[in-house]
Design a protein around this motif. Sequence first.
Motif, PDB file in Angstrom:
ATOM      1  N   THR A 214       0.684  -1.210  -0.040  1.00  0.00           N
ATOM      2  CA  THR A 214      -0.027   0.000   0.018  1.00  0.00           C
ATOM      3  C   THR A 214       0.937   1.239   0.116  1.00  0.00           C
ATOM      4  N   ALA A 215       1.840   1.208   0.902  1.00  0.00           N
ATOM      5  CA  ALA A 215       2.877   2.285   0.984  1.00  0.00           C
ATOM      6  C   ALA A 215       3.352   2.589  -0.555  1.00  0.00           C
ATOM      7  N   ALA A 216       3.928   1.668  -1.103  1.00  0.00           N
ATOM      8  CA  ALA A 216       4.447   1.700  -2.457  1.00  0.00           C
ATOM      9  C   ALA A 216       3.602   2.190  -3.584  1.00  0.00           C
ATOM     10  N   ASP A 217       2.266   1.834  -3.553  1.00  0.00           N
ATOM     11  CA  ASP A 217       1.366   2.315  -4.387  1.00  0.00           C
ATOM     12  C   ASP A 217       1.114   3.753  -4.334  1.00  0.00           C
ATOM     13  N   ASP A 218       0.862   4.003  -2.864  1.00  0.00           N
ATOM     14  CA  ASP A 218       0.608   5.591  -2.578  1.00  0.00           C
ATOM     15  C   ASP A 218       1.779   6.283  -3.242  1.00  0.00           C
ATOM     16  N   TYR A 219       3.188   6.021  -2.972  1.00  0.00           N
ATOM     17  CA  TYR A 219       4.293   6.531  -3.226  1.00  0.00           C
ATOM     18  C   TYR A 219       4.303   6.758  -4.806  1.00  0.00           C
ATOM     19  N   CYS A 220       4.157   5.682  -5.392  1.00  0.00           N
ATOM     20  CA  CYS A 220       4.387   5.491  -7.094  1.00  0.00           C
ATOM     21  C   CYS A 220       3.428   6.298  -7.898  1.00  0.00           C
TER      22      CYS A 220
END
Length: 89
Positions: free
Chosen positions: A55-61
């Motif tokens: 989820t963090a990677a999705d938010d970030y990217c």
Amino acid sequence: MWIVQTAIIVNAVRLTVGRGAGGDVSDISLTGNWGAISDAIRVSELIPEDMDADTAADDYCTYMLSNQRRAEIQAHGHPLPCPEWFARP
């Protein structure tokens, strides 16, 4: 970190498909992505404890990769705010 790294690479490859020789590559170059790459280190230490890495990677990217941000803006009809968990003060 490896999710973000892989996403940046895959995104760059996807953006090159169909581009002819001599086209503008500023959005896929190392220079064009350096901010997202180097900032990934900073934000990896800010991921909230109740958020998983995916989820963090999705938010970030979604926010940091300009073409992903544009797609979200188009889908929702308004600017995409920077996720609070990694926004700079």
